[in-house]
Design a protein around this motif. Structure first.
Motif, PDB file in Angstrom:
ATOM      1  N   LEU A 110       0.364  -1.095  -0.274  1.00 13.33           N
ATOM      2  CA  LEU A 110       0.331  -0.023   0.037  1.00 13.33           C
ATOM      3  C   LEU A 110       1.453   1.331   0.251  1.00 13.33           C
ATOM      4  O   LEU A 110       0.795   2.626  -0.918  1.00 13.33           O
ATOM      5  CB  LEU A 110      -0.758   0.068   1.456  1.00 13.33           C
ATOM      6  CG  LEU A 110      -2.397  -0.597   1.254  1.00 13.33           C
ATOM      7  CD1 LEU A 110      -2.874  -0.226   2.434  1.00 13.33           C
ATOM      8  CD2 LEU A 110      -3.322  -0.026   0.553  1.00 13.33           C
ATOM      9  N   VAL A 111       2.001   1.477   0.549  1.00  9.49           N
ATOM     10  CA  VAL A 111       2.685   2.557   1.119  1.00  9.49           C
ATOM     11  C   VAL A 111       3.274   2.568  -0.854  1.00  9.49           C
ATOM     12  O   VAL A 111       3.610   3.523  -0.850  1.00  9.49           O
ATOM     13  CB  VAL A 111       4.114   1.949   1.961  1.00  9.49           C
ATOM     14  CG1 VAL A 111       5.143   3.512   1.643  1.00  9.49           C
ATOM     15  CG2 VAL A 111       3.524   1.834   3.494  1.00  9.49           C
ATOM     16  N   ASN A 114       0.421   4.010  -3.356  1.00  7.48           N
ATOM     17  CA  ASN A 114       0.299   5.532  -3.166  1.00  7.48           C
ATOM     18  C   ASN A 114       1.472   6.085  -2.910  1.00  7.48           C
ATOM     19  O   ASN A 114       0.601   7.492  -3.157  1.00  7.48           O
ATOM     20  CB  ASN A 114      -0.711   5.205  -1.917  1.00  7.48           C
ATOM     21  CG  ASN A 114      -2.261   4.609  -2.073  1.00  7.48           C
ATOM     22  OD1 ASN A 114      -2.928   4.967  -2.535  1.00  7.48           O
ATOM     23  ND2 ASN A 114      -2.149   3.355  -1.579  1.00  7.48           N
ATOM     24  N   MET A 117       1.422   7.026  -6.714  1.00  8.57           N
ATOM     25  CA  MET A 117       0.430   8.386  -7.029  1.00  8.57           C
ATOM     26  C   MET A 117       0.567   9.395  -6.588  1.00  8.57           C
ATOM     27  O   MET A 117      -0.188  10.912  -7.240  1.00  8.57           O
ATOM     28  CB  MET A 117      -0.346   7.202  -6.824  1.00  8.57           C
ATOM     29  CG  MET A 117      -2.509   8.227  -6.810  1.00  8.57           C
ATOM     30  SD  MET A 117      -3.884   7.292  -5.759  1.00  8.57           S
ATOM     31  CE  MET A 117      -3.277   8.698  -4.313  1.00  8.57           C
TER      32      MET A 117
ATOM     33  N   GLU B 278      -5.946  11.468  -0.482  1.00  5.70           N
ATOM     34  CA  GLU B 278      -4.589  11.330  -1.596  1.00  5.70           C
ATOM     35  C   GLU B 278      -4.194  10.695  -0.422  1.00  5.70           C
ATOM     36  O   GLU B 278      -3.441   9.208  -0.951  1.00  5.70           O
ATOM     37  CB  GLU B 278      -4.169  12.195  -1.866  1.00  5.70           C
ATOM     38  CG  GLU B 278      -4.887  13.555  -2.681  1.00  5.70           C
ATOM     39  CD  GLU B 278      -4.898  12.993  -4.458  1.00  5.70           C
ATOM     40  OE1 GLU B 278      -4.014  12.806  -5.160  1.00  5.70           O
ATOM     41  OE2 GLU B 278      -5.271  11.723  -5.328  1.00  5.70           O
ATOM     42  N   TYR B 281      -4.232   6.267   2.392  1.00  7.95           N
ATOM     43  CA  TYR B 281      -4.015   4.779   2.302  1.00  7.95           C
ATOM     44  C   TYR B 281      -2.229   4.132   2.682  1.00  7.95           C
ATOM     45  O   TYR B 281      -1.577   3.598   3.072  1.00  7.95           O
ATOM     46  CB  TYR B 281      -4.124   4.414   0.955  1.00  7.95           C
ATOM     47  CG  TYR B 281      -5.473   3.777   0.331  1.00  7.95           C
ATOM     48  CD1 TYR B 281      -6.343   3.094   1.861  1.00  7.95           C
ATOM     49  CD2 TYR B 281      -6.674   4.660  -0.051  1.00  7.95           C
ATOM     50  CE1 TYR B 281      -7.633   2.393   2.023  1.00  7.95           C
ATOM     51  CE2 TYR B 281      -7.846   4.482   0.196  1.00  7.95           C
ATOM     52  CZ  TYR B 281      -9.079   3.271   0.728  1.00  7.95           C
ATOM     53  OH  TYR B 281      -9.715   3.299   1.238  1.00  7.95           O
ATOM     54  N   LEU B 282      -1.347   5.646   1.861  1.00  2.97           N
ATOM     55  CA  LEU B 282      -0.123   5.623   2.494  1.00  2.97           C
ATOM     56  C   LEU B 282       0.158   5.599   4.510  1.00  2.97           C
ATOM     57  O   LEU B 282       0.959   4.458   4.577  1.00  2.97           O
ATOM     58  CB  LEU B 282       0.619   6.689   1.977  1.00  2.97           C
ATOM     59  CG  LEU B 282       2.333   6.769   2.344  1.00  2.97           C
ATOM     60  CD1 LEU B 282       2.833   6.335   0.480  1.00  2.97           C
ATOM     61  CD2 LEU B 282       2.902   8.883   2.559  1.00  2.97           C
ATOM     62  N   VAL B 283      -0.171   6.321   4.715  1.00  2.00           N
ATOM     63  CA  VAL B 283      -0.736   6.281   5.934  1.00  2.00           C
ATOM     64  C   VAL B 283      -1.384   5.214   6.605  1.00  2.00           C
ATOM     65  O   VAL B 283      -0.254   4.763   7.588  1.00  2.00           O
ATOM     66  CB  VAL B 283      -1.500   7.503   6.425  1.00  2.00           C
ATOM     67  CG1 VAL B 283      -1.475   8.133   8.505  1.00  2.00           C
ATOM     68  CG2 VAL B 283      -0.409   8.877   6.313  1.00  2.00           C
ATOM     69  N   GLY B 285      -0.796   2.268   5.409  1.00  2.00           N
ATOM     70  CA  GLY B 285      -0.179   0.871   5.214  1.00  2.00           C
ATOM     71  C   GLY B 285       1.430   0.638   6.285  1.00  2.00           C
ATOM     72  O   GLY B 285       1.370   0.314   6.491  1.00  2.00           O
ATOM     73  N   ILE B 286       1.574   2.352   6.526  1.00  2.00           N
ATOM     74  CA  ILE B 286       2.294   2.454   7.155  1.00  2.00           C
ATOM     75  C   ILE B 286       1.816   2.113   8.551  1.00  2.00           C
ATOM     76  O   ILE B 286       2.819   2.023   9.579  1.00  2.00           O
ATOM     77  CB  ILE B 286       3.309   4.171   7.621  1.00  2.00           C
ATOM     78  CG1 ILE B 286       3.762   4.274   6.022  1.00  2.00           C
ATOM     79  CG2 ILE B 286       3.815   4.157   8.788  1.00  2.00           C
ATOM     80  CD1 ILE B 286       3.831   6.148   6.048  1.00  2.00           C
ATOM     81  N   MET B 288      -0.286  -0.053   8.960  1.00  2.00           N
ATOM     82  CA  MET B 288       0.035  -1.563   8.801  1.00  2.00           C
ATOM     83  C   MET B 288       1.037  -1.801   9.561  1.00  2.00           C
ATOM     84  O   MET B 288       1.396  -3.320  10.147  1.00  2.00           O
ATOM     85  CB  MET B 288      -0.168  -1.995   7.780  1.00  2.00           C
ATOM     86  CG  MET B 288      -1.730  -1.969   7.981  1.00  2.00           C
ATOM     87  SD  MET B 288      -2.536  -2.168   5.720  1.00  2.00           S
ATOM     88  CE  MET B 288      -2.233  -3.887   5.263  1.00  2.00           C
ATOM     89  N   ILE B 289       2.371  -1.796   8.952  1.00  2.00           N
ATOM     90  CA  ILE B 289       3.447  -2.420   8.774  1.00  2.00           C
ATOM     91  C   ILE B 289       4.152  -2.137  10.717  1.00  2.00           C
ATOM     92  O   ILE B 289       4.330  -3.101  11.533  1.00  2.00           O
ATOM     93  CB  ILE B 289       4.793  -2.023   8.729  1.00  2.00           C
ATOM     94  CG1 ILE B 289       4.484  -1.770   6.891  1.00  2.00           C
ATOM     95  CG2 ILE B 289       6.002  -2.207   8.756  1.00  2.00           C
ATOM     96  CD1 ILE B 289       5.260  -1.192   5.976  1.00  2.00           C
TER      97      ILE B 289
END
Lengths: 299, 315
Positions: A110-111, A114, A117, B278, B281-283, B285-286, B288-289
């Protein structure tokens, strides 16, 4: 017959790209027993980085030099990204339950997805057409383009190189030892961490070549393409027998040819579904893949 | 169940029941989604958390339930109430048929095969198989549910329907935990070879867990169709399955509060941060890790009653 041969050429081209990406999955799985879900996104990232480098250097260099420099620079950058990925998302979880590492891999995916993107935007990017001259060679009615020759030759050279690295060098032997039993390898004086980092470097660099080929061959790239190409390559690795390097190459080729024949003779809208039907059938008949060995259940 | 546990579930459900009177309609719809996805996540937990099988195709059963209702209602004119039994039975049969040939696969192979099933399923929906699935756009305009003259048309009524299904699921899971099949699944998860040696029919109980979870997911699919009065293939693609898989592991396998927290974390929290659309989802993913690094067994790991600590500790 000519349609069949033409699809065979196209299938081999796609198949060798799948094989390059599949090698990254299979090597990491062999050593860590972990599905590296972020590998597909590293491949997508390499396509974007390669495009940036090409745009920066276009015009300043001859086409051959441009391609060589782009490939080398992208491979180095993606290899570094692979090492960072291993350090941050996988190494802290080495001792954790196996499923936690799977979630961490999904998070890393995901990281990266995105991140791409946010940097390059959600719209597809297009590779310029002029990087490799659009030349087609006529082999008695079957056409093969210069780009396809380039893909096939470079992939085969890399795969043969990898085969010799793993089977003939000291580090490759250490890698095989770690794949069998990490604790025993450590007792024999092998630096397991170094082997794992090497695995990620080689796997990511091969994936980077795959990503650049995807960009140059299909030309359109999107930020979320990592999942689809990654899954296809992973299926290739599984078909061949995961953890098995020749298996990944064989699986990639088979999958590419299978895909091309379906697209040529049936409809392309069912191609992906039929790919997975093939996977399911192989899993039912031979649960460890074509070249995979039966792994004993741990008691 | 001890009094403390009963009390906390009571308070939790009361808060959920009171929510629609204090929230605007936008948030009621978010919370309805939370209830539906919680139900699906709890059903996924039966296979993944309790039986310990890596099923990454759970959206198939959710989708089969949703599509069964939508197709029977729109193409064949059935009332919604009559479609509900089909929406439960069809995923159950499908789960047994799909799982039976692959049930013996080892962990990761099962995971990939179920992803494969999921991709075949969504491709079939998109290609308008049998001419009834409506192709890539799905089916629109499904009727609301009518029971004894009452129509579940308003947002709040669908919310309470979803809450009812969630409570039903919690009761089923509570019964499972205290029953013979539940214990069988637990032993199967801890050590399948040993459980087979003491006479547990592992194949039967593996299929049992698939069938039960598919039935619950199918029922949740009905509510999903009613909430949006529409279905589309993308709501049931493998990314959704990956999400359900993640919810269970982030929250804590076979822990009911964990799975509910996981659903909250994966579905409601992104809604709160919608203004950072925007980057969210980046945050994510972080996060989740980080959660996996600091709490590898999930946010709210399950505690097994009287088992001594040295037995449950990871070797």
């Amino acid at each position: 017959m000519e349609i069949f041969l033409q699809q065979l050429v196209n299938g081999l081209t796609i198949g060798s790209i799948y094989a390059l990406v599949a090698l990254g999955y299979t090597m990491v799985y062999g050593v860590l027993k972990l599905i590296n879900f972020a590998h597909g996104d590293l491949v997508a990232l390499s396509a974007y980085i390669g495009l940036v480098i090409m745009m920066q250097l276009a015009g300043a260099l001859s086409p051959a030099a441009l391609i060589i420099i782009t490939f080398l620079a992208t491979m180095v950058i993606i290899a570094i990204a692979g090492v960072i990925l291993e350090r941050t998302a996988y190494r802290p979880l080495r001792k954790a339950p196996r499923l936690s590492a799977v979630v961490s891999a999904l998070g890393a995916s995901l990281v990266i997805e995105n991140g791409i993107m946010l940097i390059w935007g959600p719209m597809p990017r297009i590779y310029p057409a002029s990087i490799v001259p659009n030349v087609n060679y006529d082999l008695h009615g079957v056409y093969i383009s210069l780009m396809q020759i380039l893909v096939l030759v470079i992939s085969f050279v890399l795969m043969i190189g990898l085969y010799f690295f793993v089977n003939k060098t000291k580090l490759g032997t250490a890698m095989r030892a770690c794949a069998i039993d990490q604790d025993a390898a450590r007792l024999m004086g092998i630096d397991v961490n170094r082997v794992i980092v090497t695995t990620f470097i080689i796997g990511s660099a091969l994936g980077a070549v795959g990503g650049l080929f995807i960009g140059m061959y299909y030309r359109g790239i999107t930020f979320n393409m990592g999942w689809i190409y990654g899954l296809n390559a992973f299926v290739a690795a599984i078909i061949g027998g995961i953890g098995n390097i020749p298996g990944a190459m064989l699986g990639g080729m088979l999958l590419g040819i299978f895909n091309a024949l379906i697209a040529g003779y049936l409809s392309s809208s069912w191609a992906m579904a039929l790919t997975y039907v093939l996977l399911i059938v192989i899993m039912i008949i031979r649960p460890t893949g074509i070249l995979g060995e039966r792994v004993a259940e741990k008691v | 169940m001890d009094t403390k546990k009963t009390l906390s579930y009571g308070i939790f459900l009361l808060i959920l029941a009171a929510l629609p009177f204090g929230l605007n309609s936008n948030w009621v719809s978010v919370m309805t989604t939370f209830l539906i996805y919680s139900t699906v996540a709890l059903s996924q937990d039966i296979v993944l958390g309790r039986a310990g099988m890596f099923d990454m195709g759970h959206a198939i059963f959710f989708g089969l339930g949703a599509y069964a209702t939508a197709i029977l209602n729109m193409q064949f004119g059935w009332p919604i109430l009559a479609t509900i039994p089909i929406a439960i039975i069809l995923p159950t049969i499908a789960s047994v048929l799909l799982a039976a040939p692959i049930i013996h696969l080892r962990g990761d192979y099962l995971l990939v095969t179920t992803i494969g099933f999921n991709i075949v399923f969504t491709q079939a929906l998109k290609n308008n198989v049998f001419g009834v699935t409506g192709g890539p756009n799905g089916i629109f305009g499904v009727e609301p549910l009518k029971i004894f003259g009452f129509t579940f048309a308003s947002q709040n009524s669908v919310y309470f329907l979803a809450l009812f299904i969630l409570i039903l699921t919690l009761i089923i899971i509570h019964n499972l935990e205290t029953s013979k099949p539940g214990r069988a699944l637990h032993y199967l998860n801890l050590d399948s070879l040993a459980s087979e040696c003491i006479g547990i029919n592992t194949k039967f109980y593996r299929l049992y867990s698939f069938a039960l979870s598919a039935a619950i997911a199918g029922l949740a699919g009905v509510v999903f169709t009613l909430q949006f009065s529409a279905v589309s293939p993308d709501a049931f693609n493998f990314i959704q399955s990956v999400l359900f898989f993640t919810i269970v592991l982030v929250g804590g396998p076979s822990s009911i509060p964990g799975v509910l927290l996981g659903t909250f974390f994966m579905f409601v929290v992104p809604e709160i941060f919608r203004q950072f659309a925007e980057a969210r989802y980046l945050v994510f993913g972080i996060a989740m890790i980080l959660i996996m690094i600091f709490r590898p067994k999930g946010i709210w790991p399950v505690k097994f009653g009287r088992i001594p600590n040295f037995l449950t500790k990871e070797q």
